[in-house]
Design a protein around this motif. Sequence first.
Motif, mmCIF file in Angstrom:
data_model
loop_
_atom_site.group_PDB
_atom_site.id
_atom_site.type_symbol
_atom_site.label_atom_id
_atom_site.label_comp_id
_atom_site.label_asym_id
_atom_site.label_seq_id
_atom_site.Cartn_x
_atom_site.Cartn_y
_atom_site.Cartn_z
ATOM 1 N N PRO A 84 133.933 18.472 20.507
ATOM 2 C CA PRO A 84 135.234 17.932 20.951
ATOM 3 C C PRO A 84 135.106 16.358 20.813
ATOM 4 O O PRO A 84 136.379 16.085 20.079
ATOM 5 C CB PRO A 84 135.809 18.413 22.259
ATOM 6 N N ASP B 240 136.533 30.837 15.645
ATOM 7 C CA ASP B 240 136.586 29.793 15.111
ATOM 8 C C ASP B 240 135.847 29.757 13.921
ATOM 9 O O ASP B 240 136.421 29.065 12.726
ATOM 10 C CB ASP B 240 136.064 28.684 16.085
ATOM 11 N N THR C 111 141.984 12.633 25.214
ATOM 12 C CA THR C 111 141.109 13.746 25.365
ATOM 13 C C THR C 111 140.900 13.871 26.606
ATOM 14 O O THR C 111 141.300 13.240 27.353
ATOM 15 C CB THR C 111 139.662 13.031 24.725
ATOM 16 N N CYS D 142 140.775 22.345 20.146
ATOM 17 C CA CYS D 142 139.385 22.181 19.539
ATOM 18 C C CYS D 142 138.821 23.554 19.108
ATOM 19 O O CYS D 142 137.793 23.718 18.835
ATOM 20 C CB CYS D 142 138.382 21.633 20.726
ATOM 21 N N SER D 143 139.761 24.621 18.488
ATOM 22 C CA SER D 143 139.285 25.836 18.097
ATOM 23 C C SER D 143 140.607 26.035 17.412
ATOM 24 O O SER D 143 141.574 25.421 17.049
ATOM 25 C CB SER D 143 139.342 26.867 19.349
ATOM 26 N N MET E 293 135.010 15.640 17.067
ATOM 27 C CA MET E 293 136.393 15.881 16.624
ATOM 28 C C MET E 293 137.498 14.755 16.708
ATOM 29 O O MET E 293 138.079 14.329 15.884
ATOM 30 C CB MET E 293 136.866 17.366 16.933
ATOM 31 N N TYR F 204 136.483 18.130 8.942
ATOM 32 C CA TYR F 204 135.156 17.730 9.329
ATOM 33 C C TYR F 204 134.602 16.501 8.669
ATOM 34 O O TYR F 204 134.855 16.377 7.606
ATOM 35 C CB TYR F 204 134.369 18.979 9.227
ATOM 36 N N VAL G 114 143.601 15.607 21.406
ATOM 37 C CA VAL G 114 142.609 16.308 20.710
ATOM 38 C C VAL G 114 141.973 17.101 21.739
ATOM 39 O O VAL G 114 141.244 16.762 22.698
ATOM 40 C CB VAL G 114 141.232 15.275 20.312
ATOM 41 N N GLY G 115 142.359 18.523 21.893
ATOM 42 C CA GLY G 115 142.043 19.389 23.093
ATOM 43 C C GLY G 115 143.351 19.753 23.915
ATOM 44 O O GLY G 115 144.030 18.669 23.848
ATOM 45 N N THR H 184 132.194 23.670 13.772
ATOM 46 C CA THR H 184 131.437 22.657 13.449
ATOM 47 C C THR H 184 130.076 22.853 12.836
ATOM 48 O O THR H 184 129.598 22.458 11.774
ATOM 49 C CB THR H 184 131.478 21.479 14.210
#
Length: 661
Positions: free
Chosen positions: A305, A591, A295, A423-424, A308, A466, A402-403, A572
């Motif tokens: 994020p 998003d 991350t 993250c989108s 996620m 999610y 992640v990101g 989210t």
Amino acid sequence: MDTDERQGIAAQIAALHETCESAIHYIYNKAVDGELASVKDIAADTAAAYSAILRHVDVIATKQEMQFFSLLGALIQLELNGLSQALQDRRREYQTSGAFRALVNHYCFSEQLFPCLQNCGATVGTIDVEHIFSTPRYILKLAQLPMILSQTQQKPSLLSYCDSILQQAEARFAETRDISSEAVGSFVETIMPEDRHTQILLYSFLLQVTFDPRYFALLTDYIQNGEITVAAKNELYWFLLHKSFAVPKIRQARNSCSMRACYQSLFQEWKRQVVKHRDWLPYMNRKKKSVIILTSQFLGLMHAPTRMAMDHCISLKKLGWDVSIINVASMPHDSLSLYLYKPFVANHIPKLDHVSYIEDEADNIRYKLPFRQCKEILTSRVELESVLDFIYQVNPELVYCVGDSNLLGDLCSQFTTVAVLPCSFEFPVMAGSIPVIFRRLCESDGEILLHDNLEAGDVVEATPTYRVTRQEKKFERSAFDVPESAFAVAIVGNRLDQEIDAPCVEELDRLLQNDPEVFLVFIGSLTKHGELCSRFRTFAARSVCIGYQQELMAVYGMCDAYLNIPRSGGGTSAVEALVAGLPVMTLPAGDVAFAVGEAFQFAGFSEIEQYVRRCIIDREFYKEQQSRAERRAEALLDSKAAMADFIEKLRGKAMLPPKRQ
């Protein structure tokens, strides 16, 4: 006046210019020390001497113009002693002039204004003096900044003074609009110094005031070609990335491929910091069902994020994988080396430097995940090599970020399989890793594929997942002053102050005017809610801002629908709204639109208004929309099946090394 006379005058002005720097520094230091009165006297005295020269320049026509250049000359010719009685006798005349008072209010004009006077006959004739006189004082005051910034090493406290000048200029410009964006840019570029750090500051200001794409391009050029440190380039990169994400008008000024080029340039510089060579790790020799998740930032579960990343960790644990997390902490979070206007400073939790495990709970099972947070990886080659060695020795089957824009992850792609998940719903920014998108490839991705030297087959298309904790708890409307009979529409966000811009306010005001039963519930940070209420009676009567809410699902329990304003992010919170049975209304971009699907996308605000009206008057239709929201949520919450499919796709890509960067 003939050529020789002009050259003579130009030579005299050039000689006077030599005292410019010491004069300005003297004036500013005296002002900071509270001795501005003495400075006024000296400036008034010396103005007379300089005006004697300019009196012979035939291109200056009016007394006002004469006074303006004379007073600039007062700064150039300032001497600390030896003033003659004759000059002192002229003091009162200049003290009473309007031009002198204006100059005193902006007592330290940048030395960069003065070279234009050196070639007196030619240059003075091209200056739009009337334009300068018509420029508002709050803009003229920006001329102080280059000189002040030159002193900040000796007096760091001056940075706050610079900030106040810029903030006042932005606020007054936004309030009055008594000067065009082009004129603001033109004036600031007139005072632009050679120092690149001051240039970056002023361009960062102009970008946020004028939203001109030219300033975005100029700032990206410093990342790709500017002679600044790698750390400074990283700060500037994240500044531009954050501003284009959070501020719609700046997002419109952004060129997506230019940001990708910036990142790839930054990656190549960082790659040169790595001295040790590491051979490619063959897939057959890797530790199977082992993954390291990287991350760029790790905060609490209220941070999308971070949430996620933890969702992916839990889903992988349920599939029997060994999972560990490394927070690269590559976003600028302290000790910035660049001075930017409204800089991006990422939230950061230093105490995680000393944490070895992160715990989380799902389905009444407690998970304990190995964790490591990098401390100074951007500036410490020792730490960088150490973390790369650690990942190399663990030899996981997969690494994934992640990101995006994760420099460490892309360095790892030199020796193992690395996937990058944004993250989108945008195409991830990366260099050498496997790009993952939570949607289908579309025509607009073609330019990015070409720029990154990718083919469609290099991309992994995945289903977004999610993890939402369902809550039986429901808040009462009376606790937040929401009328029981209203149709309550939730608007959620961490950056509502930036995202709710003037066009958005107009649309919301129209919605409230056309539907008296609608009541807006702002959830998040909206400091300008009071200002909106004072300007719009509709906002004052039929909206409330309840700030951040830990139990968002309980808040949704008292709402009737979720409205997504034009922005990036928000996926989210929109999915949580679906889980709560709230119909979501969004434009067909961003998003939220990708997350909720076509059923809840609308071409424009007018269609949203019609949809709201039908939900209010047709209860059967509204119940049908609630059911549709819940069905969409169920599909998005099937994380185990989606993760299993995603991992198998990555395993298929892992057989061969990725394209090297």
